[in-house]
Write an enzyme that holds these catalytic residues in place. Structure first.
Site, PDB file in Angstrom:
ATOM      1  N   PRO A 127       0.830  -1.652   0.014  1.00 61.63           N
ATOM      2  CA  PRO A 127       0.329  -0.114  -0.058  1.00 61.63           C
ATOM      3  C   PRO A 127       0.766   1.312  -0.122  1.00 61.63           C
ATOM      4  O   PRO A 127       2.293   1.547   0.974  1.00 61.63           O
ATOM      5  CB  PRO A 127      -1.022   0.020   0.956  1.00 61.63           C
ATOM      6  CG  PRO A 127      -0.003  -0.973   2.312  1.00 61.63           C
ATOM      7  CD  PRO A 127       0.588  -2.059   1.738  1.00 61.63           C
ATOM      8  N   ASN A 128       0.130   2.399  -0.701  1.00 59.15           N
ATOM      9  CA  ASN A 128       0.369   3.170  -0.735  1.00 59.15           C
ATOM     10  C   ASN A 128       2.129   3.573  -1.510  1.00 59.15           C
ATOM     11  O   ASN A 128       2.456   4.867  -1.853  1.00 59.15           O
ATOM     12  CB  ASN A 128       1.293   4.686   0.144  1.00 59.15           C
ATOM     13  CG  ASN A 128       0.118   4.271   2.086  1.00 59.15           C
ATOM     14  OD1 ASN A 128      -1.137   5.064   0.806  1.00 59.15           O
ATOM     15  ND2 ASN A 128      -0.306   3.662   2.578  1.00 59.15           N
ATOM     16  N   ARG A 182       4.977  11.117  -2.632  1.00 59.60           N
ATOM     17  CA  ARG A 182       5.065  10.883  -1.140  1.00 59.60           C
ATOM     18  C   ARG A 182       5.696  10.804  -0.314  1.00 59.60           C
ATOM     19  O   ARG A 182       7.159   9.895  -0.307  1.00 59.60           O
ATOM     20  CB  ARG A 182       4.326   9.273  -1.168  1.00 59.60           C
ATOM     21  CG  ARG A 182       4.390   8.638  -0.067  1.00 59.60           C
ATOM     22  CD  ARG A 182       4.282   7.223   0.262  1.00 59.60           C
ATOM     23  NE  ARG A 182       4.200   6.528   2.231  1.00 59.60           N
ATOM     24  CZ  ARG A 182       4.363   5.311   2.370  1.00 59.60           C
ATOM     25  NH1 ARG A 182       4.735   4.583   1.294  1.00 59.60           N
ATOM     26  NH2 ARG A 182       4.002   5.345   3.256  1.00 59.60           N
ATOM     27  N   TYR A 199      10.714   9.401   1.694  1.00 61.96           N
ATOM     28  CA  TYR A 199      11.258   7.871   0.192  1.00 61.96           C
ATOM     29  C   TYR A 199      11.685   8.283  -0.601  1.00 61.96           C
ATOM     30  O   TYR A 199      11.861   7.735  -1.337  1.00 61.96           O
ATOM     31  CB  TYR A 199       9.607   7.449   0.491  1.00 61.96           C
ATOM     32  CG  TYR A 199       9.066   6.676   1.275  1.00 61.96           C
ATOM     33  CD1 TYR A 199       9.439   6.407   2.124  1.00 61.96           C
ATOM     34  CD2 TYR A 199       8.111   7.195   1.785  1.00 61.96           C
ATOM     35  CE1 TYR A 199       8.508   5.159   3.051  1.00 61.96           C
ATOM     36  CE2 TYR A 199       6.932   6.738   3.160  1.00 61.96           C
ATOM     37  CZ  TYR A 199       7.642   6.200   4.102  1.00 61.96           C
ATOM     38  OH  TYR A 199       6.712   6.014   4.513  1.00 61.96           O
ATOM     39  N   ASN A 237       8.089  -5.340  -0.827  1.00 59.91           N
ATOM     40  CA  ASN A 237       8.072  -4.005   0.024  1.00 59.91           C
ATOM     41  C   ASN A 237       6.743  -3.932   0.389  1.00 59.91           C
ATOM     42  O   ASN A 237       5.509  -3.787  -0.029  1.00 59.91           O
ATOM     43  CB  ASN A 237       8.149  -2.796  -0.600  1.00 59.91           C
ATOM     44  CG  ASN A 237       8.821  -1.868   0.500  1.00 59.91           C
ATOM     45  OD1 ASN A 237       8.049  -1.631   1.823  1.00 59.91           O
ATOM     46  ND2 ASN A 237       8.917  -0.802   0.276  1.00 59.91           N
ATOM     47  N   ALA A 280       2.940  -0.706   5.101  1.00 61.17           N
ATOM     48  CA  ALA A 280       2.618  -1.290   6.888  1.00 61.17           C
ATOM     49  C   ALA A 280       2.446  -2.311   6.638  1.00 61.17           C
ATOM     50  O   ALA A 280       2.124  -2.477   7.860  1.00 61.17           O
ATOM     51  CB  ALA A 280       1.873   0.219   6.742  1.00 61.17           C
ATOM     52  N   GLU A 317      12.909  -9.185   2.404  1.00 58.82           N
ATOM     53  CA  GLU A 317      11.690  -8.210   2.789  1.00 58.82           C
ATOM     54  C   GLU A 317      12.633  -6.889   2.246  1.00 58.82           C
ATOM     55  O   GLU A 317      13.344  -6.943   2.856  1.00 58.82           O
ATOM     56  CB  GLU A 317      11.629  -8.375   4.100  1.00 58.82           C
ATOM     57  CG  GLU A 317      10.370  -7.023   4.399  1.00 58.82           C
ATOM     58  CD  GLU A 317      11.145  -7.367   6.124  1.00 58.82           C
ATOM     59  OE1 GLU A 317      11.062  -8.353   6.580  1.00 58.82           O
ATOM     60  OE2 GLU A 317      10.090  -5.980   6.487  1.00 58.82           O
ATOM     61  N   HIS A 362      12.549  -1.916   2.187  1.00 54.51           N
ATOM     62  CA  HIS A 362      11.835  -1.362   2.765  1.00 54.51           C
ATOM     63  C   HIS A 362      13.160   0.115   2.227  1.00 54.51           C
ATOM     64  O   HIS A 362      14.264   0.090   2.692  1.00 54.51           O
ATOM     65  CB  HIS A 362      11.723  -0.752   4.512  1.00 54.51           C
ATOM     66  CG  HIS A 362      10.746  -1.885   4.922  1.00 54.51           C
ATOM     67  ND1 HIS A 362       9.077  -1.717   4.777  1.00 54.51           N
ATOM     68  CD2 HIS A 362      10.897  -3.168   5.403  1.00 54.51           C
ATOM     69  CE1 HIS A 362       9.006  -2.560   5.211  1.00 54.51           C
ATOM     70  NE2 HIS A 362       9.782  -3.902   5.770  1.00 54.51           N
ATOM     71  N   ARG A 393      12.677   4.723  13.238  1.00 49.19           N
ATOM     72  CA  ARG A 393      10.970   5.549  12.604  1.00 49.19           C
ATOM     73  C   ARG A 393      10.112   4.887  13.788  1.00 49.19           C
ATOM     74  O   ARG A 393      11.223   4.715  15.563  1.00 49.19           O
ATOM     75  CB  ARG A 393      10.929   5.955  11.363  1.00 49.19           C
ATOM     76  CG  ARG A 393      11.849   6.117  10.709  1.00 49.19           C
ATOM     77  CD  ARG A 393      11.315   5.662   9.015  1.00 49.19           C
ATOM     78  NE  ARG A 393      10.143   6.299   8.747  1.00 49.19           N
ATOM     79  CZ  ARG A 393       8.633   6.044   8.313  1.00 49.19           C
ATOM     80  NH1 ARG A 393       9.085   5.342   7.153  1.00 49.19           N
ATOM     81  NH2 ARG A 393       7.674   6.941   7.898  1.00 49.19           N
TER      82      ARG A 393
HETATM   83  C1  DQA Z   1       8.107   1.024   3.213  1.00 49.60           C
HETATM   84  C2  DQA Z   1       8.210   1.663   5.584  1.00 49.60           C
HETATM   85  C3  DQA Z   1       6.973   1.312   6.359  1.00 49.60           C
HETATM   86  O1  DQA Z   1       6.869   1.538   7.451  1.00 49.60           O
HETATM   87  C4  DQA Z   1       5.466   2.422   5.801  1.00 49.60           C
HETATM   88  O2  DQA Z   1       4.552   1.903   6.227  1.00 49.60           O
HETATM   89  C5  DQA Z   1       5.203   2.807   3.754  1.00 49.60           C
HETATM   90  C6  DQA Z   1       7.191   2.072   3.257  1.00 49.60           C
HETATM   91  C7  DQA Z   1       9.142   1.634   3.306  1.00 49.60           C
HETATM   92  O3  DQA Z   1       9.190   1.357   2.239  1.00 49.60           O
HETATM   93  O4  DQA Z   1       9.834   2.667   4.141  1.00 49.60           O
HETATM   94  O5  DQA Z   1       4.520   2.118   3.473  1.00 49.60           O
HETATM   95  O6  DQA Z   1       7.736  -0.258   3.088  1.00 49.60           O
END
Ligand code: DQA
Length: 146
Positions: free
Chosen positions: A9-10, A17, A22, A73, A76, A97, A99, A106
């Site tokens: 998501p996102n 964003r 990011y 990735n 959240a 995984e 990020h 954080r």
């Molecule tokens: C993320 C880190 C997550 O905590 C966050 O919710 C994201 C992006 C990252 O790529 O740093 O959506 O996965």
């Protein structure tokens, strides 16, 4: 050899964003440079992004049928989706995984990954380069294991 690159998501909003966290690279740009790395490594990539947990689980199931590895990735969802963890465990395809941000530096709620125990490893905190390092590490591991 085929790798599925899954974004949660996102992450479709990357580039606009929260750029201070990011960076300014869009998901499309990340995919384009990953494509070049894949050509160098001689592997095929399939990309998938969704904001929905169910769709992401379906993509993991699909990876179980068509892919030798997964770069994921989870956004959240990685912090709390037991369903996603169970999907990765169920298909048993080696997953890395990633990020973009250093989730361990954080908010406290980001320092927990429920998918990490069912992944072969992870890369975080190096900006959008984490996808490339994750892919390279995954391919090396798959090739080393023959
Ligand atoms: C993320 C880190 C997550 O905590 C966050 O919710 C994201 C992006 C990252 O790529 O740093 O959506 O996965």
């Amino acid at each position: 050899m085929k790798v599925m690159v899954i974004d949660g998501p996102n992450l479709n909003l990357l580039g606009s964003r929260e750029p201070a966290i990011y960076g300014g690279t869009s998901l499309g740009e990340i995919r384009a440079s990953l494509g070049e790395v894949a050509r160098e490594l001689m592997v095929d990539l399939e990309f998938f992004q969704s904001n929905g947990e169910g769709e992401l689980i379906d993509a993991i199931h699909r990876a179980g049928e068509v892919a030798d590895g997964i770069v994921i990735n989870p956004g959240a969802y990685g912090h709390y989706s037991i369903a996603m963890r169970d999907a990765l465990a169920a298909v048993g395809v080696p997953a890395v995984e990633v990020h973009i941000s250093n989730v361990y530096a954080r908010e406290e709620f980001r320092s927990r990954s429920v998918i990490a125990p069912v992944c072969i490893g992870g890369v975080w905190g190096f900006g959008s380069d984490v996808y490339e390092w994750g892919l390279r590490a995954l391919i090396k591991k798959l090739r080393d294991n023959g």
